[in-house]
Design an enzyme around this catalytic site. Structure first.
Site, PDB file in Angstrom:
ATOM      1  N   HIS A  82       1.542  -2.203  23.032  1.00  0.00           N
ATOM      2  CA  HIS A  82       2.071  -3.374  24.131  1.00  0.00           C
ATOM      3  C   HIS A  82       3.400  -3.657  23.882  1.00  0.00           C
ATOM      4  O   HIS A  82       3.079  -4.443  24.725  1.00  0.00           O
ATOM      5  CB  HIS A  82       1.527  -3.757  22.810  1.00  0.00           C
ATOM      6  CG  HIS A  82      -0.007  -3.917  22.783  1.00  0.00           C
ATOM      7  ND1 HIS A  82      -1.319  -3.536  24.483  1.00  0.00           N
ATOM      8  CD2 HIS A  82      -1.084  -3.665  21.583  1.00  0.00           C
ATOM      9  CE1 HIS A  82      -2.483  -2.914  23.716  1.00  0.00           C
ATOM     10  NE2 HIS A  82      -2.205  -3.301  21.970  1.00  0.00           N
ATOM     11  N   HIS A 120      -4.805  -2.004  27.053  1.00  0.00           N
ATOM     12  CA  HIS A 120      -5.356  -1.337  26.526  1.00  0.00           C
ATOM     13  C   HIS A 120      -6.351  -0.404  28.027  1.00  0.00           C
ATOM     14  O   HIS A 120      -5.872  -0.375  28.329  1.00  0.00           O
ATOM     15  CB  HIS A 120      -7.191  -1.520  25.761  1.00  0.00           C
ATOM     16  CG  HIS A 120      -6.487  -2.361  24.361  1.00  0.00           C
ATOM     17  ND1 HIS A 120      -7.125  -2.957  23.867  1.00  0.00           N
ATOM     18  CD2 HIS A 120      -5.764  -2.195  24.173  1.00  0.00           C
ATOM     19  CE1 HIS A 120      -6.864  -3.565  22.605  1.00  0.00           C
ATOM     20  NE2 HIS A 120      -5.333  -2.708  22.642  1.00  0.00           N
ATOM     21  N   ASP A 177     -17.528  23.698  24.769  1.00  0.00           N
ATOM     22  CA  ASP A 177     -16.853  24.754  23.455  1.00  0.00           C
ATOM     23  C   ASP A 177     -18.216  24.910  22.489  1.00  0.00           C
ATOM     24  O   ASP A 177     -18.737  26.238  22.023  1.00  0.00           O
ATOM     25  CB  ASP A 177     -15.724  23.782  22.513  1.00  0.00           C
ATOM     26  CG  ASP A 177     -14.757  23.497  23.131  1.00  0.00           C
ATOM     27  OD1 ASP A 177     -14.376  25.090  23.850  1.00  0.00           O
ATOM     28  OD2 ASP A 177     -13.849  23.176  23.351  1.00  0.00           O
ATOM     29  N   GLY A 237       7.685 -11.759  22.092  1.00  0.00           N
ATOM     30  CA  GLY A 237       8.050 -10.914  23.115  1.00  0.00           C
ATOM     31  C   GLY A 237       8.398  -9.320  22.400  1.00  0.00           C
ATOM     32  O   GLY A 237       8.942  -9.033  21.939  1.00  0.00           O
ATOM     33  N   HIS A 254       0.486   2.430  17.990  1.00  0.00           N
ATOM     34  CA  HIS A 254      -0.923   2.290  19.303  1.00  0.00           C
ATOM     35  C   HIS A 254      -0.158   0.984  19.858  1.00  0.00           C
ATOM     36  O   HIS A 254      -0.084   0.401  20.796  1.00  0.00           O
ATOM     37  CB  HIS A 254      -1.536   1.768  19.208  1.00  0.00           C
ATOM     38  CG  HIS A 254      -2.805   0.620  19.580  1.00  0.00           C
ATOM     39  ND1 HIS A 254      -3.807   1.312  20.749  1.00  0.00           N
ATOM     40  CD2 HIS A 254      -2.635  -0.555  19.795  1.00  0.00           C
ATOM     41  CE1 HIS A 254      -4.194   0.296  20.569  1.00  0.00           C
ATOM     42  NE2 HIS A 254      -3.860  -0.556  20.509  1.00  0.00           N
ATOM     43  N   GLU A 255       0.587  -0.388  18.008  1.00  0.00           N
ATOM     44  CA  GLU A 255       0.744  -2.235  18.620  1.00  0.00           C
ATOM     45  C   GLU A 255       2.404  -1.495  19.459  1.00  0.00           C
ATOM     46  O   GLU A 255       2.498  -2.742  20.210  1.00  0.00           O
ATOM     47  CB  GLU A 255       0.592  -1.919  17.659  1.00  0.00           C
ATOM     48  CG  GLU A 255      -0.211  -2.419  16.514  1.00  0.00           C
ATOM     49  CD  GLU A 255      -1.737  -3.030  17.539  1.00  0.00           C
ATOM     50  OE1 GLU A 255      -2.371  -3.321  17.003  1.00  0.00           O
ATOM     51  OE2 GLU A 255      -0.757  -3.714  18.627  1.00  0.00           O
ATOM     52  N   ALA A 274     -21.314  25.716  16.705  1.00  0.00           N
ATOM     53  CA  ALA A 274     -21.559  24.601  15.848  1.00  0.00           C
ATOM     54  C   ALA A 274     -23.275  24.695  15.671  1.00  0.00           C
ATOM     55  O   ALA A 274     -24.041  25.220  16.568  1.00  0.00           O
ATOM     56  CB  ALA A 274     -21.430  23.214  16.376  1.00  0.00           C
ATOM     57  N   ASP A 299       0.676  -1.218   0.197  1.00  0.00           N
ATOM     58  CA  ASP A 299      -0.438  -0.054  -0.080  1.00  0.00           C
ATOM     59  C   ASP A 299       0.783   1.458  -0.016  1.00  0.00           C
ATOM     60  O   ASP A 299      -0.112   2.486  -0.669  1.00  0.00           O
ATOM     61  CB  ASP A 299      -1.258   0.104   1.142  1.00  0.00           C
ATOM     62  CG  ASP A 299      -1.940  -0.520   1.354  1.00  0.00           C
ATOM     63  OD1 ASP A 299      -2.184  -1.717   0.203  1.00  0.00           O
ATOM     64  OD2 ASP A 299      -1.866  -1.553   2.380  1.00  0.00           O
ATOM     65  N   ALA A 359     -23.624  29.273  17.958  1.00  0.00           N
ATOM     66  CA  ALA A 359     -24.866  29.578  16.855  1.00  0.00           C
ATOM     67  C   ALA A 359     -25.659  28.848  17.131  1.00  0.00           C
ATOM     68  O   ALA A 359     -25.745  27.846  17.957  1.00  0.00           O
ATOM     69  CB  ALA A 359     -23.999  29.736  15.611  1.00  0.00           C
TER      70      ALA A 359
END
Lengths: 373, 80
Positions: free
Chosen positions: A124, A130, A193, A93, A120-121, A239, A25, A287
């Protein structure tokens, strides 16, 4: 945050990594860059230092594979599980595996940003498990974030530093962006906000997060704004939902973004002047769209404007002073929206419930009233 | 999505999800006859972790969360 426990961490600060193969990719240099940056996310806040090797066994072996790829934890094809990694130890590991049935990208949200998945990985790989903090990098569900502006959140910094301590080489004279904290919906001092409806739901905005609340669900769900609209700004000013064009409009500084559903409307962001606001207005505070009069009210400082979106004209006689109309509002308006015929105007940590037609104030409530604390 | 609209496919998906990420083990023994089913317990655990409404039952929010792209490491502590 949480760690794997059992003292599952590296007993050394110098770690090696090796990229065993590549995804089709991205170019090799994009993969190299993404992996290197993902490791630096953790190096920046700890004593850990990473050295790349090109042969032999590294502490962190990185590979792309599909389905059954030899570790008894087969991947599941496109989407679903994107990657996994193993807690620090010898052998497998620390190793990180990426599901090559996914489409990985260097930066665009046309697929999964490899930098974000890898960062993220590697959490670990270094000993973190997590986190249930929806804003944390170690939250198990993928969320798109711009890799160029990514700052490791506070929850993850606390987690990794609980294992390895802070970065001893950090130069205190060099200012660094503050790790973002995830706002707590039930924090009574929190000032929102912006608030808006959107096709029957209510959206509450704070920093880079929103809470989504809808009638069938008792628990508002927190997620990153960019999970819904990757190109949307964060820390917005205001918003509102336009019933005329079935869009949601988000305001920040002098610009306004528009989205139909999840899709950005071409041609946005536009300047505030595109909504009839005078050029001297540098930002708006809130708004709201009044379904009865079909006018949009823009709150700016101690005044407010009334805009006819269908005719694209600002109504005569505006701006008016806010406390001329809403005498109880003595502080700055921070958010506003209409729900089931009532108009809610937020000012600081309070929400004022009005009948906009009669200007009658019914109740003064806490900000968290709709957030079901 | 009221409970009645949870399909069997959803049920199977949820069971596999909970086995993979929340240590749901095969149902056996007397606990099945009395009290909350292991499945329902794990659904509650998953709902608590993701800040969903804790019902112990599969509903629209829960199914939507289960179907989000994610990391393959389990959410319940599985250090070893």
């Amino acid at each position: 945050y949480s760690t794997f426990g059992n003292n599952l961490k590296w007993q050394k600060n110098s770690l090696t990594y090796r990229i065993e193969n590549y995804t089709p990719d991205m170019t090799k240099s994009e993969v190299d860059d993404s992996i290197e940056k993902a490791l630096q996310v953790w190096a920046k806040v700890t004593p850990l230092r990473f050295t790349r090797i090109y042969r032999g066994i590294a502490d962190i072996m990185i590979s792309f594979g599909t389905r059954d790829h030899g570790d008894y934890y087969p991947f599941d094809g496109p989407d679903g599980t994107l990657a996994h990694a193993f807690a620090p130890s010898s052998g497998i590991g620390g190793d990180a595996h990426f599901d090559d049935d996914e489409t990985f990208t260097h930066r665009s949200n046309a697929g999964y940003v490899l930098f974000m998945v890898a960062a993220h990985e590697f959490g670990h790989s270094l000993g973190l498990s997590h986190s249930d903090d929806a804003g944390a990098l170690m939250y198990p569900v993928y969320s798109y974030r711009n890799p160029d502006t990514f700052v490791l959140p506070r929850d993850d910094v606390n987690g990794i530093q609980s294992l390895y301590g802070p970065n001893p080489d950090k130069d205190p004279s060099v200012p660094e962006p503050k790790p973002p904290k995830t706002p707590d919906a039930c924090d009574s001092t929190m000032v929102l906000d912006a608030v808006t409806t959107l096709r029957g739901e209510m959206l509450f905005f704070k920093d880079s997060f929103l809470w989504r609340s809808y009638p069938q669900s008792n628990t508002p769900q927190q997620s990153l704004i960019t999970n819904f609209w990757p190109s949307a700004p964060v820390n917005i000013d205001a918003a509102y939902e336009s019933r005329v064009s079935d869009r949601i409009l988000l305001f920040k500084d002098r610009k306004v973004w528009a989205f139909t559903g999840y899709n950005p409307v071409p041609g946005y962001p536009k300047p505030l002047t595109s909504l009839g606001l005078p050029s001297h207005v540098r930002k708006i505070d809130a708004a709201l769209y009044d379904t009865r009069s079909r006018k949009t009210l823009f709150f700016v400082g101690n005044s407010y404007f009334s805009y006819d979106e269908a005719r694209r004209t600002m109504d005569r006689g505006f701006p008016k002073r806010i406390n001329q109309t809403f005498s109880e509002l003595t502080n700055k308006v921070t958010a506003a929206f209409q729900y089931r015929g009532f108009t809610y105007i937020y000012s600081g940590p309070y929400m004022y419930e009005y009948n906009l037609k009669t200007r009658r104030l019914y109740r003064v409530l806490r900000n968290s009233y709709f957030l079901r604390c | 999505m009221p409970i009645s609209q949870v399909t069997e496919q959803d049920e199977n998906f949820a069971e596999s999800y909970l086995k993979k990420f929340f240590n749901l083990t095969e149902e056996s023994g007397p606990t099945v006859r009395r009290g909350i089913s292991p499945m329902s317990k794990k659904v509650s655990e998953m709902q608590r972790f993701f800040g969903l409404q804790i019902t112990g039952m599969l509903d629209a929010d829960t199914m939507a969360m289960m179907k989000k792209p994610r990391c393959g490491v389990p959410d319940a502590q599985t250090a070893h």
